[in-house]
Write a protein that holds these residues in place. Structure first.
Motif, mmCIF file in Angstrom:
data_model
loop_
_atom_site.group_PDB
_atom_site.id
_atom_site.type_symbol
_atom_site.label_atom_id
_atom_site.label_comp_id
_atom_site.label_asym_id
_atom_site.label_seq_id
_atom_site.Cartn_x
_atom_site.Cartn_y
_atom_site.Cartn_z
ATOM 1 N N LEU A 59 -30.345 6.204 46.099
ATOM 2 C CA LEU A 59 -31.231 5.084 46.426
ATOM 3 C C LEU A 59 -31.371 4.916 47.937
ATOM 4 O O LEU A 59 -32.471 4.686 48.446
ATOM 5 N N VAL A 60 -30.245 5.045 48.639
ATOM 6 C CA VAL A 60 -30.272 4.933 50.098
ATOM 7 C C VAL A 60 -31.183 6.025 50.672
ATOM 8 O O VAL A 60 -32.004 5.779 51.555
ATOM 9 N N PHE A 61 -31.043 7.209 50.116
ATOM 10 C CA PHE A 61 -31.864 8.354 50.514
ATOM 11 C C PHE A 61 -33.353 8.035 50.329
ATOM 12 O O PHE A 61 -34.164 8.202 51.236
ATOM 13 N N ARG A 62 -33.691 7.523 49.145
ATOM 14 C CA ARG A 62 -35.098 7.214 48.846
ATOM 15 C C ARG A 62 -35.620 6.083 49.720
ATOM 16 O O ARG A 62 -36.744 6.133 50.212
ATOM 17 N N LEU A 63 -34.805 5.070 49.893
ATOM 18 C CA LEU A 63 -35.212 3.947 50.748
ATOM 19 C C LEU A 63 -35.417 4.434 52.180
ATOM 20 O O LEU A 63 -36.382 4.061 52.849
ATOM 21 N N GLY A 64 -34.502 5.286 52.616
ATOM 22 C CA GLY A 64 -34.587 5.847 53.964
ATOM 23 C C GLY A 64 -35.908 6.585 54.158
ATOM 24 O O GLY A 64 -36.619 6.381 55.153
ATOM 25 N N GLU A 65 -36.270 7.407 53.182
ATOM 26 C CA GLU A 65 -37.528 8.156 53.231
ATOM 27 C C GLU A 65 -38.721 7.210 53.326
ATOM 28 O O GLU A 65 -39.618 7.378 54.150
ATOM 29 N N LEU A 66 -38.697 6.201 52.446
ATOM 30 C CA LEU A 66 -39.798 5.239 52.373
ATOM 31 C C LEU A 66 -39.964 4.491 53.692
ATOM 32 O O LEU A 66 -41.075 4.351 54.225
ATOM 33 N N LEU A 67 -38.838 4.027 54.232
ATOM 34 C CA LEU A 67 -38.885 3.214 55.442
ATOM 35 C C LEU A 67 -39.280 4.052 56.653
ATOM 36 O O LEU A 67 -40.072 3.620 57.488
ATOM 37 N N SER A 68 -38.739 5.257 56.709
ATOM 38 C CA SER A 68 -39.054 6.136 57.825
ATOM 39 C C SER A 68 -40.548 6.464 57.825
ATOM 40 O O SER A 68 -41.191 6.494 58.874
ATOM 41 N N ALA A 69 -41.100 6.678 56.625
ATOM 42 C CA ALA A 69 -42.528 6.998 56.514
ATOM 43 C C ALA A 69 -43.390 5.852 57.038
ATOM 44 O O ALA A 69 -44.505 6.077 57.509
ATOM 45 N N SER A 70 -42.855 4.620 56.955
ATOM 46 C CA SER A 70 -43.644 3.501 57.479
ATOM 47 C C SER A 70 -43.253 3.195 58.925
ATOM 48 O O SER A 70 -43.547 2.123 59.455
ATOM 49 N N GLY A 71 -42.576 4.140 59.546
ATOM 50 C CA GLY A 71 -42.312 4.045 60.981
ATOM 51 C C GLY A 71 -41.066 3.259 61.369
ATOM 52 O O GLY A 71 -40.818 3.006 62.540
ATOM 53 N N LYS A 72 -40.260 2.902 60.359
ATOM 54 C CA LYS A 72 -39.053 2.131 60.680
ATOM 55 C C LYS A 72 -37.903 3.059 61.047
ATOM 56 O O LYS A 72 -37.781 4.167 60.537
ATOM 57 N N LYS A 73 -37.052 2.539 61.924
ATOM 58 C CA LYS A 73 -35.849 3.294 62.283
ATOM 59 C C LYS A 73 -34.685 2.762 61.445
ATOM 60 O O LYS A 73 -34.462 1.549 61.398
ATOM 61 N N VAL A 74 -34.001 3.690 60.806
ATOM 62 C CA VAL A 74 -32.986 3.278 59.838
ATOM 63 C C VAL A 74 -31.622 3.888 60.132
ATOM 64 O O VAL A 74 -31.494 5.106 60.276
ATOM 65 N N GLY A 75 -30.618 3.035 60.227
ATOM 66 C CA GLY A 75 -29.243 3.504 60.342
ATOM 67 C C GLY A 75 -28.601 3.420 58.965
ATOM 68 O O GLY A 75 -28.824 2.462 58.241
ATOM 69 N N ILE A 76 -27.834 4.444 58.619
ATOM 70 C CA ILE A 76 -27.185 4.452 57.307
ATOM 71 C C ILE A 76 -25.677 4.605 57.494
ATOM 72 O O ILE A 76 -25.225 5.472 58.251
ATOM 73 N N ILE A 77 -24.918 3.749 56.826
ATOM 74 C CA ILE A 77 -23.465 3.878 56.875
ATOM 75 C C ILE A 77 -22.959 4.084 55.456
ATOM 76 O O ILE A 77 -23.209 3.267 54.578
ATOM 77 N N ALA A 78 -22.282 5.194 55.232
ATOM 78 C CA ALA A 78 -21.662 5.436 53.927
ATOM 79 C C ALA A 78 -20.175 5.166 54.083
ATOM 80 O O ALA A 78 -19.489 5.867 54.830
#
Ligand SMILES: Nc1nc2c(ncn2[C@@H]2O[C@H](COP(=O)(O)OP(=O)(O)OP(=O)(O)O)[C@@H](O)[C@H]2O)c(=O)[nH]1
Ligand SMILES: [Mg+2]
Length: 316
Positions: A59-78
């Protein structure tokens, strides 16, 4: 150019180095945090938690893809699970996450399990702050299961998504386990599997009983991370929650609450570290344990006495 300067110029290598310094509590890390704090406070912090294998990373992966495509910068912490049994799954995550880490809008970081559980929550919070200061619009934090660490991490987030799956079984049980209570949004992933509809109905009836501290209607979003289905809905629910929070409490109150939480975590971490080092070298502690064993005192009275003695040591 110095490390901080490179960080301020958007260099992700410098970001990674600074996170490592902070995570390992290397000399000077507090000065770094103190300096970066002024730049933080803008990122939206989203926690995703749930049982092992529920599909949080997917889900994080998919959200990351979606957000990045709309130009957002995303930090992910696992946040690495403490359980050695999920090690294999994590390795799989890392491999899949690598595709995402090639995306310049995305930065992924795994938090190693700390010796002390409190330390992990503190390190995660610090890392989130560093990412926030770096300029990410969102920070997505994945944690497994529920324990004090997850609760502490969740408390530091603006929105918490609890992920569950049709196999989660009795939703009431999950509710009892404490996992469900920290959710702002429920996400039923693997909705392609049998039992999804039944679990949604069950959860709806359980949610009817959930004590509300506000007028937020807890959404239950069905997703299939594997097929990239429902991710828009999940993102919409997260946005709705943010809007709700913004209308429900004043920005100042939210800021205050966040600052209070941050401060409490930082103080708790410091006291905990001091306490451990003082206790470790304390003969009194060993003696008290022996006394309790011998039956000449009990943990309650002994703790009272120890705290009184320690408060002097902690402040010295
Ligand atoms: N059928 C189905 N499988 C899925 C779905 N989403 C994820 N999976 C699979 O579930 C498995 C676990 O996914 P992860 O994303 O690693 O789950 P996780 O919750 O991050 O796991 P841990 O971090 O180990 O707790 C993988 O094999 C995924 O491919 C889905 O929507 N449907
Ligand atoms: Mg995972």
């Amino acid at each position: 150019m110095g490390l901080l300067e490179r960080f301020e110029n958007g260099d992700q290598v410098a970001l990674a180095r600074i996170i490592s310094r902070v995570e390992n509590r290397r000399t000077g890390y507090q000065d770094i945090l103190a300096r970066l704090y002024a730049h933080a406070g803008r990122a939206q912090r989203i926690g995703l938690t749930g049982p092992p294998g529920a599909g949080k990373s997917s889900l994080v992966f998919r959200l990351g893809e979606l957000l990045s495509a709309s130009g957002k910068k995303v930090g992910i912490i696992a946040v690495d699970p403490t359980s050695p049994f999920t090690g294999g799954a994590l390795l799989g995550d890392r491999i899949r996450m690598q595709d995402l880490s090639l995306d310049p809008n995305i930065f992924i970081r795994s938090m190693a399990t700390r010796g002390s559980t409190g330390g992990l929550a503190e390190a995660t919070r610090d890392t989130t702050m560093v990412m926030d200061a770096f300029g990410f619009d969102l920070v997505l934090i994945e944690t497994v299961g529920v324990g004090q660490v997850e609760l502490d991490i969740a408390r530091a987030c603006d929105s918490v998504v609890v992920v569950f799956v049709p196999e989660s079984g009795d939703a009431v049980q999950a509710m009892k386990a404490g996992l469900m209570e920290i959710a702002d949004i429920y996400c039923l992933n693997k909705a392609d599997r049998d039992g999804a509809e039944r679990l949604v109905l069950e959860l709806q009836s359980v949610l009817g009983l959930r004590q509300r501290t506000n007028n937020w209607e807890y959404p239950i979003i069905q997703t299939q991370a594997i097929n990239n289905i429902g991710i828009d809905d999940l993102w919409q629910a997260i946005k709705n929650h943010r809007e709700f929070c913004q209308s429900d409490t004043s920005p100042e109150d939210r800021q205050k609450e966040r600052i209070a939480n941050d401060l409490l975590t930082i103080v708790r971490g410091k006291v905990d570290r001091r306490l451990r080092s003082v206790l470790r070298d304390s003969e009194t502690f060993e003696k008290v344990v022996a006394d309790i064993l011998a039956g000449s005192t009990n943990p309650y009275s002994a703790a009272e006495r120890l705290v009184a003695e320690l408060s002097t040591a902690l402040t010295s």
